[in-house]
Scaffold this motif. Structure first.
Motif, mmCIF file in Angstrom:
data_model
loop_
_atom_site.group_PDB
_atom_site.id
_atom_site.type_symbol
_atom_site.label_atom_id
_atom_site.label_comp_id
_atom_site.label_asym_id
_atom_site.label_seq_id
_atom_site.Cartn_x
_atom_site.Cartn_y
_atom_site.Cartn_z
ATOM 1 N N VAL A 78 120.051 -10.745 110.390
ATOM 2 C CA VAL A 78 119.420 -12.006 110.387
ATOM 3 C C VAL A 78 119.162 -12.458 109.113
ATOM 4 O O VAL A 78 118.658 -11.726 108.026
ATOM 5 N N GLY A 79 119.196 -13.648 108.897
ATOM 6 C CA GLY A 79 118.921 -14.318 107.679
ATOM 7 C C GLY A 79 118.294 -15.525 107.574
ATOM 8 O O GLY A 79 117.929 -16.050 108.996
ATOM 9 N N GLU A 80 118.089 -16.245 106.847
ATOM 10 C CA GLU A 80 117.109 -17.395 106.714
ATOM 11 C C GLU A 80 117.853 -18.552 107.556
ATOM 12 O O GLU A 80 117.039 -18.984 108.156
ATOM 13 N N SER A 147 114.614 -14.989 103.164
ATOM 14 C CA SER A 147 115.394 -14.060 103.810
ATOM 15 C C SER A 147 114.249 -13.193 104.402
ATOM 16 O O SER A 147 113.297 -12.615 103.748
ATOM 17 N N PRO A 148 114.328 -12.795 105.813
ATOM 18 C CA PRO A 148 113.557 -11.565 106.195
ATOM 19 C C PRO A 148 114.071 -10.379 105.726
ATOM 20 O O PRO A 148 113.330 -9.112 105.956
ATOM 21 N N VAL A 214 105.033 -19.565 101.411
ATOM 22 C CA VAL A 214 106.423 -19.008 101.356
ATOM 23 C C VAL A 214 106.339 -17.826 102.352
ATOM 24 O O VAL A 214 105.603 -17.138 102.369
ATOM 25 N N VAL A 215 107.588 -17.825 103.208
ATOM 26 C CA VAL A 215 107.595 -16.781 103.946
ATOM 27 C C VAL A 215 108.780 -15.932 103.894
ATOM 28 O O VAL A 215 109.880 -16.366 103.604
ATOM 29 N N SER A 216 108.686 -14.722 103.789
ATOM 30 C CA SER A 216 109.847 -13.675 103.524
ATOM 31 C C SER A 216 109.623 -12.124 103.878
ATOM 32 O O SER A 216 108.146 -11.775 103.665
#
Length: 260
Positions: A78-80, A147-148, A214-216
């Protein structure tokens, strides 16, 4: 009301009549919760961007959407882009809207709106703009999803490249907004309800009304040091640094709350 079908118009007028029943002349009960979703959207400042908690509560699949989102985050590849596609195409915009309550921002309970892929001129684009209103007016949350996976944090919790990239992006947005904020009023004018006037906070830059997220990464990427760095950015820069499991938690909690 413009935008309603004849049946929806009739339903809306019926509720208006109920609001007057048993009330003195010029007074009426507030039966807003009984308006149809279509009527509530038409009454809102931005009808096509309205976040309606009542609509979410009648969505029998909302809980399943949250769990599918969590399962997506657990996949190795999984990516952004996959995250954005899931939220935008499902759609599952309440996942982003839940940031208002999850981050305890203190606005959005009067009304809330969400704009995906919000343009800042021709130079920048926020993944999402959330707008919430409280008694003091509207406030704005610009959201960047990174990116997670990957080197989200390094060296015992120091911020890695995804967060550093997101923070640089936010600082670019802030400079642009300081210099070009009045340009946004033209965008909002095109999107707003034609029967409503655009409030002044959409036309004049006020730094106290603007927030950033900002989420990562995931919870496992955060150490005690990371959480301290996150608190420093929140206090000093009004930038909330979240991991994706925060969004999972917030989107589950919002299902039991009365407002965004």
């Amino acid at each position: 009301m413009n935008g309603l079908s004849p049946d929806e118009q009739a339903e809306y007028k019926a509720v208006l009549e109920k609001e007057k029943e048993g009330m003195p002349w010029r007074f009426r009960k507030n039966l807003y919760s009984q308006y149809s979703l279509a009527a509530r959207n038409c009454m809102s400042l931005f009808p096509n961007n309205h976040l309606d908690i009542s609509d979410l509560k009648t969505n029998t699949q909302a809980s399943q959407l949250n769990e599918r989102f969590y399962n997506l985050l657990l996949t190795e590849t999984v990516g952004e882009r996959e995250v954005l596609n899931y939220i935008n195409q499902t759609p599952a915009f309440h996942i982003i809207g839940s940031i208002l309550r999850g981050c305890h921002l203190g606005f959005g309970h009067h009304s809330a709106y969400l704009f995906p892929e919000f343009p800042l001129g021709t130079s920048y684009q926020a993944d999402y703009l959330i707008i919430g209103r409280n008694s003091g007016g509207h406030e704005f949350v610009f959201v960047e999803l990174e990116s997670p996976k990957g080197s989200v944090t390094i060296q015992d919790g120091e911020l890695g490249n995804p967060f550093r990239k997101g923070i640089i992006q936010v600082k670019d947005w802030r400079r642009w907004l300081q210099e070009n904020y009045t340009m946004l009023s033209e965008y909002f004018e095109r999107c707003k309800n034609k029967d409503e006037a655009l409030p002044k906070e959409f036309c004049k830059y006020d730094e106290t009304r603007i927030h950033y997220v900002v989420v990562s990464g995931m919870r496992s990427n955060f150490t005690e040091k990371t959480y301290r760095i996150a608190r420093e950015h929140k206090d000093n820069d009004k930038i909330h640094l979240l991991h994706y499991e925060n969004l999972v938690d917030y989107s589950r909690q919002i299902l039991d709350l009365p407002t965004y």
